[in-house]
Design a protein around this motif. Sequence first.
Motif, PDB file in Angstrom:
ATOM      1  N   ASP A   1      -1.464  -0.414   6.000  1.00  0.00           N
ATOM      2  CA  ASP A   1      -1.737   0.184   7.312  1.00  0.00           C
ATOM      3  C   ASP A   1      -3.200   0.066   7.706  1.00  0.00           C
ATOM      4  O   ASP A   1      -3.549   0.426   8.833  1.00  0.00           O
TER       5      ASP A   1
ATOM      6  N   ASP B   1      -0.293   5.084   0.850  1.00  0.00           N
ATOM      7  CA  ASP B   1      -0.612   6.034   1.933  1.00  0.00           C
ATOM      8  C   ASP B   1      -0.524   5.331   3.291  1.00  0.00           C
ATOM      9  O   ASP B   1      -1.149   4.293   3.502  1.00  0.00           O
ATOM     10  N   GLY B   2       0.249   5.913   4.184  1.00  0.00           N
ATOM     11  CA  GLY B   2       0.386   5.336   5.517  1.00  0.00           C
ATOM     12  C   GLY B   2       1.481   4.285   5.608  1.00  0.00           C
ATOM     13  O   GLY B   2       1.786   3.791   6.689  1.00  0.00           O
TER      14      GLY B   2
ATOM     15  N   ASP C   1       0.855  -1.165   0.000  1.00  0.00           N
ATOM     16  CA  ASP C   1       0.000   0.000   0.000  1.00  0.00           C
ATOM     17  C   ASP C   1       0.910   1.240   0.000  1.00  0.00           C
ATOM     18  O   ASP C   1       2.096   1.135   0.340  1.00  0.00           O
TER      19      ASP C   1
ATOM     20  N   ASP D   1      -6.342  -3.491   3.501  1.00  0.00           N
ATOM     21  CA  ASP D   1      -5.104  -4.227   3.209  1.00  0.00           C
ATOM     22  C   ASP D   1      -5.128  -5.638   3.807  1.00  0.00           C
ATOM     23  O   ASP D   1      -4.679  -6.596   3.167  1.00  0.00           O
TER      24      ASP D   1
HETATM   25 MG   LIG Z   1      -2.945   3.004   3.470  1.00  0.00          MG
END
Ligand SMILES: [Mg+2]
Length: 263
Positions: A209, A14-15, A12, A214
């Motif tokens: 995250d 973002d984060g 992933d 996810d």
């Molecule tokens: Mg994320």
Amino acid sequence: MTVPVPLSILLDLDGVLWRADDPISGAADALARLVAAGHRVAYFTNNSYPRVADNVAKLRGMGVVTTAELVLSSAQAAAMLGTPGERALVVGGPGIVESLEARGLVALACDGPGESAGFDLVVVGIDPAFDYRRLARAMAAVCGGARLVGTNSDATYPTPAGELPGGGSILAAVAVASRADPVVAGKPEEPAAELVRHRLGRVDLMIGDRISTDGAFARRLDAAFGLVWSGVTPADHGPIDPAPDHEAADLAHLVDDLLGRWF
Ligand SMILES: [Mg+2]
């Protein structure tokens, strides 16, 4: 022990690699170590706003070498739900328009009042300029017969200053207004999994995250789930489902753990 090399690892963005425009410390170096150890690294983001080239440039800008074929998004998964030649109204960013056009659809940005008739689908993603007029037009198109497709259902989006509303929050507004049941394309849904299988084949480990996307996506792909606490899930989270196979404060620590375990 058997050393599982090379692994196919899906991350992933973002984060995990960044929060909005801020790179997460140590992430680029961790990726370089995975690649140096022989593993294949690819990316899947539920953020449908950027174009593929924007994501590739952002990765390269933080020192991550990759190619467009290895950077997948929920916008591309949403495009798979359209048929070439169909007309789509887009509440979202240029990444959605690009993906729909690449698949041969006619995509029109919903950037204010305008026609709402004659659309085959309305595709909704994160849209920082979303307002009442865009909502009204999207609602009219769906009530006029267009299919409602969401790029993702993430309620929030992590930034250095905290969470902001995500694409799922905007999709919820359009769904409630139009009384429609949306089809969601991104992680952890099947269109995203089909895109991954088609583009990448097998995935052994999904790192992210957010448990609801996810983690569930890892299960759908029959892959292990690596959870990092650098995004929307805090370190003091309670019992979670699906339980992560690996977890760490951030990608750098997760990769330290993984490489230490494998070698
Ligand atoms: Mg994320």
